[in-house]
Design a protein around this motif. Structure first.
Motif, PDB file in Angstrom:
ATOM      1  N   TRP A  50      19.487   0.190 -34.221  1.00 27.88           N
ATOM      2  CA  TRP A  50      18.649   1.379 -33.985  1.00 27.88           C
ATOM      3  C   TRP A  50      19.512   2.632 -33.881  1.00 27.88           C
ATOM      4  O   TRP A  50      19.161   3.690 -34.426  1.00 27.88           O
ATOM      5  N   ALA A  51      20.621   2.506 -33.170  1.00 27.77           N
ATOM      6  CA  ALA A  51      21.499   3.668 -33.011  1.00 27.77           C
ATOM      7  C   ALA A  51      22.083   4.095 -34.353  1.00 27.77           C
ATOM      8  O   ALA A  51      22.110   5.296 -34.684  1.00 27.77           O
ATOM      9  N   VAL A  52      22.540   3.133 -35.147  1.00 23.52           N
ATOM     10  CA  VAL A  52      23.130   3.452 -36.451  1.00 23.52           C
ATOM     11  C   VAL A  52      22.076   4.044 -37.390  1.00 23.52           C
ATOM     12  O   VAL A  52      22.323   5.048 -38.075  1.00 23.52           O
ATOM     13  N   ASP A  53      20.884   3.425 -37.409  1.00 27.09           N
ATOM     14  CA  ASP A  53      19.831   3.931 -38.295  1.00 27.09           C
ATOM     15  C   ASP A  53      19.384   5.334 -37.888  1.00 27.09           C
ATOM     16  O   ASP A  53      19.065   6.173 -38.747  1.00 27.09           O
ATOM     17  N   SER A  54      19.345   5.593 -36.597  1.00 28.42           N
ATOM     18  CA  SER A  54      18.974   6.937 -36.136  1.00 28.42           C
ATOM     19  C   SER A  54      20.010   7.952 -36.583  1.00 28.42           C
ATOM     20  O   SER A  54      19.665   9.066 -37.038  1.00 28.42           O
ATOM     21  N   LEU A  55      21.302   7.589 -36.456  1.00 26.22           N
ATOM     22  CA  LEU A  55      22.363   8.496 -36.894  1.00 26.22           C
ATOM     23  C   LEU A  55      22.291   8.731 -38.391  1.00 26.22           C
ATOM     24  O   LEU A  55      22.437   9.879 -38.867  1.00 26.22           O
ATOM     25  N   VAL A  56      22.036   7.668 -39.161  1.00 24.69           N
ATOM     26  CA  VAL A  56      21.921   7.811 -40.616  1.00 24.69           C
ATOM     27  C   VAL A  56      20.733   8.708 -40.974  1.00 24.69           C
ATOM     28  O   VAL A  56      20.825   9.556 -41.878  1.00 24.69           O
ATOM     29  N   PHE A  57      19.621   8.549 -40.272  1.00 24.46           N
ATOM     30  CA  PHE A  57      18.445   9.393 -40.545  1.00 24.46           C
ATOM     31  C   PHE A  57      18.757  10.868 -40.263  1.00 24.46           C
ATOM     32  O   PHE A  57      18.396  11.751 -41.061  1.00 24.46           O
TER      33      PHE A  57
ATOM     34  N   ARG B  97      17.130  -9.835 -40.223  1.00 18.27           N
ATOM     35  CA  ARG B  97      17.044 -10.179 -38.814  1.00 18.27           C
ATOM     36  C   ARG B  97      16.446  -9.023 -38.020  1.00 18.27           C
ATOM     37  O   ARG B  97      16.380  -7.888 -38.489  1.00 18.27           O
ATOM     38  N   ARG B  98      16.041  -9.313 -36.804  1.00 19.59           N
ATOM     39  CA  ARG B  98      15.448  -8.306 -35.937  1.00 19.59           C
ATOM     40  C   ARG B  98      16.462  -7.217 -35.631  1.00 19.59           C
ATOM     41  O   ARG B  98      17.630  -7.493 -35.364  1.00 19.59           O
ATOM     42  N   ARG B  99      16.002  -5.969 -35.673  1.00 18.06           N
ATOM     43  CA  ARG B  99      16.905  -4.835 -35.486  1.00 18.06           C
ATOM     44  C   ARG B  99      17.372  -4.773 -34.030  1.00 18.06           C
ATOM     45  O   ARG B  99      16.559  -4.742 -33.108  1.00 18.06           O
ATOM     46  N   SER B 100      18.682  -4.750 -33.849  1.00 19.12           N
ATOM     47  CA  SER B 100      19.253  -4.706 -32.506  1.00 19.12           C
ATOM     48  C   SER B 100      19.373  -3.258 -32.033  1.00 19.12           C
ATOM     49  O   SER B 100      19.093  -2.309 -32.768  1.00 19.12           O
ATOM     50  N   ALA B 101      19.812  -3.111 -30.782  1.00 21.21           N
ATOM     51  CA  ALA B 101      20.001  -1.773 -30.229  1.00 21.21           C
ATOM     52  C   ALA B 101      21.067  -1.012 -31.015  1.00 21.21           C
ATOM     53  O   ALA B 101      20.938   0.197 -31.268  1.00 21.21           O
ATOM     54  N   ARG B 102      22.102  -1.720 -31.416  1.00 21.94           N
ATOM     55  CA  ARG B 102      23.148  -1.068 -32.220  1.00 21.94           C
ATOM     56  C   ARG B 102      22.591  -0.633 -33.575  1.00 21.94           C
ATOM     57  O   ARG B 102      22.913   0.463 -34.060  1.00 21.94           O
TER      58      ARG B 102
END
Length: 374
Positions: free
Chosen positions: A14-21, A7-12
């Motif tokens: 994006w936040a989680v993926d940024s933290l994981v990165f 599914r399309r990446r939500s704002a949440r």
């Protein structure tokens, strides 16, 4: 889980993926060995660093290809220290999004990669301690991923249950509305059928009595007017209930039986009432008794106008209530029509019994027994 991954990446997200990165990048830089402990060439160290940074970039796509990226990470983990941070995150992602069998297969691939790593890049530290530490770190990452997966499944199950409960409640409400509409339709048949039968009798009397006096015509016309007005009022009440969001159709009571018999007498139907039922009936039983008598009088008006009708209502608390309507009706169609079927359903709903048909004397008899608690 597949739909969630695609599914399309939500704002949440994006936040989680940024933290994981950020966590993966920090882990790569922290675990990167600059060669101070290993006698390796600068070219190898540069390749190690680039492999770790490239693996960090793949964390942005970990939801779409978790297993593929985890296997690539296993290949890089055979020689790269910088790839250790994102490798653990990719293994954890597999545990979150994929079944346990797939997770165990990926863990087996990483176990092989870990053995190759210790063969390619020996460390000065005690090897058993490093192996135990690596296994513990991998187990912690997989365990955390499995916990997140089970928690996601639990929340999804609770959401599905809530959706099913909402659907069931909506269906139950629809069924209740259908039952209410069926009840209203039955009430319309009972109420309006009786009123219109009275109208038909009086109108027929006027049509077949051209020699009637002015007073008789005026009396019959007044009865027709009153019956038509009452029928219109009953119809308005029914339509009002259908339009109202909340409400109940006005119901007759057992005490209205004498009024019902008197209306039939005014219509020219000779009715003999034998009423012996002292006490207070439950409302639903009293309404059922009223409808049985009403249907019997209506059928008598339809099929045997002018024939004498006998209504017998007897009973007492604890013994039950007996209702009987009988009349000579050679032209009656016993057993036909929706009215009698509806009466049978009414009697069954109050745990009573109803029977109808011709007697050996040729009369039509409608009889019912209804419970009357003591």
């Amino acid at each position: 889980m597949g739909d969630e991954v695609r599914r399309r990446r939500s704002a949440r997200d994006w936040a989680v993926d940024s933290l994981v990165f950020v966590i993966g990048l920090f882990g790569s830089l922290w675990l990167y060995d600059d060669g101070s402990r290993d006698a390796v060439s600068p070219t190898f160290l540069a390749f190690d660093f680039c492999a770790g940074m490239a693996l960090c970039l793949t964390l942005w796509f970990r939801r779409r290809w978790p297993v593929q990226l985890a296997l690539i990470a296993a290949a890089l983990a055979t020689f790269s220290d910088a790839a250790s941070g994102p490798t653990l995150l990719l293994v954890m992602t597999v545990a979150v999004y994929k079944p346990l069998r797939t997770t165990l297969a990926v863990c087996a691939a990483h176990a092989v990669a870990l053995g190759i790593y210790f063969a390619v890049r020996p460390k000065p530290d005690p090897l058993p301690a490093l192996i135990v530490a690596a296994i513990a770190i991998y187990a912690a990452a997989v365990g955390w991923g499995l916990y997140l997966r089970s928690r996601r499944q639990l929340l999804q199950t609770l959401r599905d249950r809530a959706d099913r409960a909402e659907t069931v409640a909506r269906l139950q409400a629809q069924q209740a509305q259908l039952r209410a509409r069926e009840e209203i339709a039955r009430e319309m048949h009972d109420v309006l059928g009786h009123r219109l039968s009275l109208l038909s009798v009086h109108a027929g009397a006027l049509a077949y009595r051209p020699d009637a006096t002015t007073a008789e015509v005026a009396g019959a016309a007044e009865i027709i007017r009153a019956s038509a007005h009452q029928a219109l009022q009953d119809l308005r009440e029914v339509i009002g209930v259908l339009r109202a969001p909340v409400g109940e159709l006005p119901q007759p009571t057992f005490a209205d039986l004498p009024v019902l018999v008197e209306d039939s007498r005014k219509a020219g139907l000779p009715v003999e009432l034998d009423f012996d039922a002292p006490g207070t009936l439950p409302d639903h039983v009293g309404r059922t008794a009223y409808r049985i008598v009403q249907e019997g009088l209506t059928n008598a008006l339809k099929h045997a106008p002018g024939a004498p009708v006998r209504v017998k209502v007897t009973g007492a608390p604890g013994n039950g209530l007996e209702v009987e309507v009988s009349n000579p009706a050679p032209k009656s169609k016993a057993g036909e029509g929706q009215g009698l079927r509806g009466l049978s359903e009414r009697a069954a709903l109050v745990e009573g019994r109803l029977e109808h048909g011709r007697t050996p004397e040729g009369d039509f008899r409608l009889a019912a027994w209804l419970p009357w608690p003591a």
